[in-house]
Design a protein around this motif. Structure first.
Motif, PDB file in Angstrom:
ATOM      1  N   THR A  39      45.293  12.983  54.763  1.00 17.53           N
ATOM      2  CA  THR A  39      45.782  12.320  55.984  1.00 17.53           C
ATOM      3  C   THR A  39      45.031  11.027  56.297  1.00 17.53           C
ATOM      4  N   ARG A  40      43.891  10.837  55.645  1.00 22.68           N
ATOM      5  CA  ARG A  40      43.117   9.605  55.886  1.00 22.68           C
ATOM      6  C   ARG A  40      43.273   8.580  54.757  1.00 22.68           C
ATOM      7  N   ALA A  41      44.087   8.915  53.786  1.00 26.25           N
ATOM      8  CA  ALA A  41      44.256   8.007  52.637  1.00 26.25           C
ATOM      9  C   ALA A  41      44.950   6.723  53.084  1.00 26.25           C
ATOM     10  N   THR A  42      44.768   5.674  52.279  1.00 25.32           N
ATOM     11  CA  THR A  42      45.427   4.398  52.588  1.00 25.32           C
ATOM     12  C   THR A  42      46.029   3.820  51.301  1.00 25.32           C
ATOM     13  N   PRO A  43      46.931   4.545  50.655  1.00 22.59           N
ATOM     14  CA  PRO A  43      47.458   4.074  49.372  1.00 22.59           C
ATOM     15  C   PRO A  43      48.000   2.650  49.476  1.00 22.59           C
ATOM     16  N   GLY A  44      47.588   1.825  48.532  1.00 18.56           N
ATOM     17  CA  GLY A  44      48.068   0.439  48.529  1.00 18.56           C
ATOM     18  C   GLY A  44      47.259  -0.481  49.419  1.00 18.56           C
TER      19      GLY A  44
END
Ligand code: ATP
Ligand code: MG
Length: 289
Positions: A39-44
């Motif tokens: 939920t804390r990922a920031t893909p891209g």
């Protein structure tokens, strides 16, 4: 900027390649396990570059504004955005930030609350269908028919034999809308249980947020795992080519906003809309004083 079809990468800066929305899309038929989606990922996007993210959203908002004007002028496409999340997941904030500056003409937000008695006296899609977008319109569903396989399932509001059939109805309903010219995007704002705790606690602790606190939100929170399971089933079953789900990591609000905005922009760009041809014989006309 090319306003005929505002296009090109909206990420021309130092943050790497064009934002690949495909990474957030749920591939049809592939089972989803939400625990596998951070939920804390920031893909891209570089997670440390929050300021750049906010700057980027401003650029995106200009593009969205142009695309919505084009949508309205073109008058042939219908856009439906479905937003779902756990409470405090950021549905309202996403709408506010992603559509900031958009001309309200042609854009409508429909919030689906607990069904009224009259609504309950009909099939569950009855209240939904009458709000779908018409030509040139963009409609955002803040909650949707998916509540009918979420809260309804977890709270046993109808017997399992009844809600279990709804996944197929929903697929068919959305396919019908798509076949008749509606472009559908479905966004799950995916937050962690801890992030929800924090946001709900803030609503209690900060006087100007007290109004947002609804003690009723603690009920779904207490059934968190059952809701996650219900989300997993609908994501696994109802993401289709024509009505895809996107899972947006939403603990970081700034990332959630740029991701939702980017999905919308790239979807609209993909329609290759053009302005209608000007009325015949207008060249050379001078407006009289
Ligand atoms: P906010 O709290 O930010 O104003 P909200 O979407 O949470 O927005 P509420 O009025 O607090 O709005 O909640 C709406 C409630 O209605 C939710 O608890 C949701 O689960 C419930 N609801 C929506 N659709 C249905 C449905 N078909 N059947 C039963 N409950 C539903
Ligand atoms: Mg609420």
């Amino acid at each position: 900027m090319n306003v005929t079809n505002p296009s090109g990468p909206t990420n021309p800066d130092s943050n790497g390649p064009t934002f690949d929305i495909d990474r957030l899309r749920v591939k049809p038929g592939r089972p989803v396990r939400l625990a596998d989606h951070d939920t804390r990922a920031t893909p891209g996007w570089d997670p440390k570059n929050k300021d750049g993210g906010k700057e980027r959203l401003k650029q995106q908002n200009k593009i969205t504004e142009e695309l919505q004007e084009l949508l309205w002028a073109n008058g042939r496409e219908r856009i439906l955005v479905v937003l779902q999340a756990m409470d405090a997941g950021g549905k309202d904030g996403t709408i506010r930030h992603v559509f900031e500056g958009v001309n309200p003409t042609g854009v409508k937000v429909v919030s689906f609350k607990k069904p009224s008695e009259k609504e309950l006296a009909h099939d569950y899609l009855w209240r939904i269908h009458k709000h779908v977008p018409g030509d040139g319109e963009l409609v955002i569903f803040n909650r949707s028919h998916y509540e009918d396989v979420l809260v309804v399932r977890v709270e046993n509001l109808v017997p399992p034999a009844r809600w279990r059939k709804r996944y197929d109805h929903i697929i068919d309903f959305e396919q019908m809308l798509a076949d008749e010219g509606t472009t559908i995007i479905k966004l799950l704002l995916h937050i962690s249980k801890e992030e929800q705790r924090q946001r709900l606690q803030d609503r209690l602790d900060e006087p100007d947020k007290n109004w947002k606190f609804d003690p009723g939100d603690l009920v779904p929170r207490s059934k968190w795992d059952q809701y996650q399971e219900a989300f997993e089933e609908l994501l696994s079953r109802t993401s289709t080519e024509d009505a895809p789900w996107y899972i947006i990591p939403a603990d970081r609000k700034w990332y959630r906003n740029i991701a939702a905005s980017e999905i919308l922009i790239q979807t609209l760009q993909g329609l290759n809309m053009t302005y209608p041809a000007p009325a015949a014989g207008i060249e050379g006309i001078e407006i009289p004083e």
